[in-house]
Design a protein around this motif. Structure first.
Motif, PDB file in Angstrom:
ATOM      1  N   ASP A  33      15.759  -1.918  -1.126  1.00 47.95           N
ATOM      2  CA  ASP A  33      15.527  -3.220   0.044  1.00 47.95           C
ATOM      3  C   ASP A  33      14.570  -3.869  -1.160  1.00 47.95           C
ATOM      4  OD1 ASP A  33      14.840  -4.963   1.723  1.00 47.95           O
ATOM      5  OD2 ASP A  33      14.319  -3.441   3.083  1.00 47.95           O
ATOM      6  N   VAL A  34      14.794  -5.290  -1.321  1.00 51.61           N
ATOM      7  CA  VAL A  34      13.876  -6.255  -1.864  1.00 51.61           C
ATOM      8  C   VAL A  34      12.604  -6.535  -0.769  1.00 51.61           C
ATOM      9  CG1 VAL A  34      15.133  -8.219  -1.509  1.00 51.61           C
ATOM     10  CG2 VAL A  34      13.770  -8.118  -3.560  1.00 51.61           C
ATOM     11  N   LEU A  35      12.926  -6.302   0.349  1.00 48.80           N
ATOM     12  CA  LEU A  35      11.756  -6.640   1.305  1.00 48.80           C
ATOM     13  C   LEU A  35      10.848  -5.347   1.674  1.00 48.80           C
ATOM     14  CD1 LEU A  35      13.691  -8.908   3.908  1.00 48.80           C
ATOM     15  CD2 LEU A  35      12.284  -9.506   2.041  1.00 48.80           C
ATOM     16  N   ALA A  36      11.078  -4.294   0.711  1.00 48.68           N
ATOM     17  CA  ALA A  36      10.421  -2.978   1.056  1.00 48.68           C
ATOM     18  C   ALA A  36       9.982  -2.320  -0.365  1.00 48.68           C
ATOM     19  CB  ALA A  36      10.978  -2.109   1.870  1.00 48.68           C
ATOM     20  N   LEU A  37       9.585  -3.168  -1.165  1.00 48.09           N
ATOM     21  CA  LEU A  37       9.159  -2.505  -2.590  1.00 48.09           C
ATOM     22  C   LEU A  37       7.676  -1.861  -2.355  1.00 48.09           C
ATOM     23  CD1 LEU A  37       9.823  -5.393  -4.958  1.00 48.09           C
ATOM     24  CD2 LEU A  37      11.307  -3.726  -4.653  1.00 48.09           C
ATOM     25  N   PRO A  38       7.781  -0.474  -2.807  1.00 48.29           N
ATOM     26  CA  PRO A  38       6.776   0.430  -2.734  1.00 48.29           C
ATOM     27  C   PRO A  38       5.343   0.033  -3.307  1.00 48.29           C
ATOM     28  CG  PRO A  38       8.362   1.472  -4.204  1.00 48.29           C
ATOM     29  CD  PRO A  38       8.864   0.010  -3.678  1.00 48.29           C
ATOM     30  N   VAL A  39       4.360  -0.222  -2.360  1.00 49.48           N
ATOM     31  CA  VAL A  39       2.954  -0.359  -3.015  1.00 49.48           C
ATOM     32  C   VAL A  39       2.003   0.537  -1.993  1.00 49.48           C
ATOM     33  CG1 VAL A  39       3.421  -2.663  -3.656  1.00 49.48           C
ATOM     34  CG2 VAL A  39       2.618  -2.201  -1.256  1.00 49.48           C
ATOM     35  N   THR A  40       0.849   0.670  -2.585  1.00 46.15           N
ATOM     36  CA  THR A  40      -0.239   1.723  -1.782  1.00 46.15           C
ATOM     37  C   THR A  40      -1.297   0.822  -1.060  1.00 46.15           C
ATOM     38  OG1 THR A  40      -1.586   1.672  -3.597  1.00 46.15           O
ATOM     39  CG2 THR A  40       0.045   3.430  -3.410  1.00 46.15           C
ATOM     40  N   ASP A  41      -1.292  -0.566  -1.226  1.00 44.08           N
ATOM     41  CA  ASP A  41      -2.254  -1.403  -0.544  1.00 44.08           C
ATOM     42  C   ASP A  41      -1.627  -2.700  -0.455  1.00 44.08           C
ATOM     43  OD1 ASP A  41      -4.368  -3.337   0.026  1.00 44.08           O
ATOM     44  OD2 ASP A  41      -5.984  -1.625  -0.395  1.00 44.08           O
ATOM     45  N   LEU A  42      -1.289  -3.017   0.838  1.00 42.38           N
ATOM     46  CA  LEU A  42      -0.553  -4.442   1.097  1.00 42.38           C
ATOM     47  C   LEU A  42      -1.631  -5.686   0.748  1.00 42.38           C
ATOM     48  CD1 LEU A  42       0.960  -3.936   4.681  1.00 42.38           C
ATOM     49  CD2 LEU A  42       2.237  -3.547   2.151  1.00 42.38           C
ATOM     50  N   ASP A  79      11.090   1.301  -9.301  1.00 40.68           N
ATOM     51  CA  ASP A  79      11.655   0.450  -8.351  1.00 40.68           C
ATOM     52  C   ASP A  79      11.073  -1.112  -8.805  1.00 40.68           C
ATOM     53  OD1 ASP A  79      13.019  -0.758  -6.248  1.00 40.68           O
ATOM     54  OD2 ASP A  79      11.987   0.546  -4.777  1.00 40.68           O
ATOM     55  N   GLY A  80      11.587  -1.951  -8.316  1.00 41.75           N
ATOM     56  CA  GLY A  80      11.029  -3.446  -8.576  1.00 41.75           C
ATOM     57  C   GLY A  80      12.373  -4.382  -8.387  1.00 41.75           C
ATOM     58  N   PHE A 107      13.539 -11.685 -19.460  1.00 42.44           N
ATOM     59  CA  PHE A 107      12.099 -11.081 -19.853  1.00 42.44           C
ATOM     60  C   PHE A 107      11.738 -10.388 -18.681  1.00 42.44           C
ATOM     61  CE2 PHE A 107      10.581 -15.172 -17.803  1.00 42.44           C
ATOM     62  CZ  PHE A 107       9.822 -14.642 -16.962  1.00 42.44           C
ATOM     63  N   PHE A 108      10.759  -9.276 -19.034  1.00 41.73           N
ATOM     64  CA  PHE A 108      10.345  -8.197 -18.155  1.00 41.73           C
ATOM     65  C   PHE A 108       8.856  -8.482 -17.730  1.00 41.73           C
ATOM     66  CE2 PHE A 108      14.257  -6.397 -19.719  1.00 41.73           C
ATOM     67  CZ  PHE A 108      14.712  -5.522 -18.682  1.00 41.73           C
ATOM     68  N   VAL A 109       8.507  -8.218 -16.614  1.00 39.37           N
ATOM     69  CA  VAL A 109       7.255  -8.025 -16.140  1.00 39.37           C
ATOM     70  C   VAL A 109       7.031  -6.627 -15.408  1.00 39.37           C
ATOM     71  CG1 VAL A 109       5.269  -8.978 -14.655  1.00 39.37           C
ATOM     72  CG2 VAL A 109       6.743 -10.627 -15.914  1.00 39.37           C
ATOM     73  N   VAL A 110       5.834  -5.981 -16.013  1.00 34.36           N
ATOM     74  CA  VAL A 110       5.355  -4.856 -15.240  1.00 34.36           C
ATOM     75  C   VAL A 110       4.245  -4.935 -14.410  1.00 34.36           C
ATOM     76  CG1 VAL A 110       4.874  -2.365 -15.195  1.00 34.36           C
ATOM     77  CG2 VAL A 110       6.605  -3.216 -16.896  1.00 34.36           C
ATOM     78  N   ALA A 111       4.085  -5.117 -13.014  1.00 33.87           N
ATOM     79  CA  ALA A 111       3.014  -5.418 -12.327  1.00 33.87           C
ATOM     80  C   ALA A 111       2.173  -4.257 -12.543  1.00 33.87           C
ATOM     81  CB  ALA A 111       3.505  -5.692 -10.934  1.00 33.87           C
ATOM     82  N   PRO A 112       0.790  -4.550 -12.198  1.00 34.78           N
ATOM     83  CA  PRO A 112      -0.100  -3.383 -12.065  1.00 34.78           C
ATOM     84  C   PRO A 112      -0.004  -2.204 -11.340  1.00 34.78           C
ATOM     85  CG  PRO A 112      -1.392  -5.514 -11.776  1.00 34.78           C
ATOM     86  CD  PRO A 112       0.228  -5.719 -11.587  1.00 34.78           C
ATOM     87  N   ASP A 113       0.759  -2.375 -10.189  1.00 37.31           N
ATOM     88  CA  ASP A 113       1.558  -1.425  -9.021  1.00 37.31           C
ATOM     89  C   ASP A 113       2.495  -0.413  -9.816  1.00 37.31           C
ATOM     90  OD1 ASP A 113       3.241  -3.083  -8.761  1.00 37.31           O
ATOM     91  OD2 ASP A 113       2.702  -3.902  -6.904  1.00 37.31           O
ATOM     92  N   GLY A 114       3.090  -1.052 -10.990  1.00 36.22           N
ATOM     93  CA  GLY A 114       3.939  -0.257 -11.430  1.00 36.22           C
ATOM     94  C   GLY A 114       5.542  -1.034 -11.236  1.00 36.22           C
ATOM     95  N   LEU A 115       5.716  -1.562 -10.400  1.00 37.22           N
ATOM     96  CA  LEU A 115       6.841  -2.269 -10.112  1.00 37.22           C
ATOM     97  C   LEU A 115       7.416  -3.089 -11.305  1.00 37.22           C
ATOM     98  CD1 LEU A 115       6.482  -3.352  -6.486  1.00 37.22           C
ATOM     99  CD2 LEU A 115       7.939  -1.467  -7.136  1.00 37.22           C
ATOM    100  N   CYS A 116       8.511  -3.143 -11.551  1.00 39.71           N
ATOM    101  CA  CYS A 116       8.964  -3.850 -12.853  1.00 39.71           C
ATOM    102  C   CYS A 116      10.037  -5.027 -12.294  1.00 39.71           C
ATOM    103  CB  CYS A 116      10.028  -2.717 -13.972  1.00 39.71           C
ATOM    104  SG  CYS A 116      10.700  -3.622 -14.932  1.00 39.71           S
TER     105      CYS A 116
END
Length: 122
Positions: free
Chosen positions: A11-20, A67-68, A106-115
């Motif tokens: 689900d692109v509307l529920a990518l996992p994070v720990t702090d909204l 995920d990502g 190209f790729f971007v890996v966010a600080p939360d680990g999502l790619c």
């Protein structure tokens, strides 16, 4: 510039994070997204949008490193320049071939680990 977003997992509307709040701030600054909605059920979620494309982040227990999303853009060069101007590290600038179609990516890996896989047909 954003045309569509496709999830790697479910689900692109529920990518996992720990702090909204941290996610909303980072993606607003880095990707130019704006908050459009917050949900509390079935789990805490924030929905961000840009150019009519929505991406959501949720505290759902998922593994961000697995995920990502794939983000289709209308101008891959402009997307790269904008992200780099926002201090984002771009990786693997290359041409992929998928189903007989060439894509500049190209790729971007966010600080939360999502790619994120940014792409545009060549």
């Amino acid at each position: 510039m954003f045309k569509e977003a496709f999830p790697y997992q479910k689900d692109v509307l529920a990518l996992p994070v720990t702090d909204l709040d941290v996610a909303a701030q980072w993606y607003s600054k880095a990707f130019g997204l704006s908050e459009v909605e917050r949900r509390h059920a079935p789990y805490p979620t924030v929905i961000l949008a840009r150019d009519g494309v929505q991406i959501g982040f949720a505290i759902n227990g998922g593994d961000a490193s697995q995920d990502g999303a794939a983000i289709l853009v209308s101008d891959i060069h402009r997307a790269r320049k904008e992200l780099e101007a926002n201090g984002i590290k771009i990786g693997n600038w290359r041409v992929d071939e998928r189903d007989g179609q060439k894509l500049q990516v190209f790729f971007v890996v966010a600080p939360d680990g999502l790619c994120y896989y940014f792409h545009q047909p060549v």
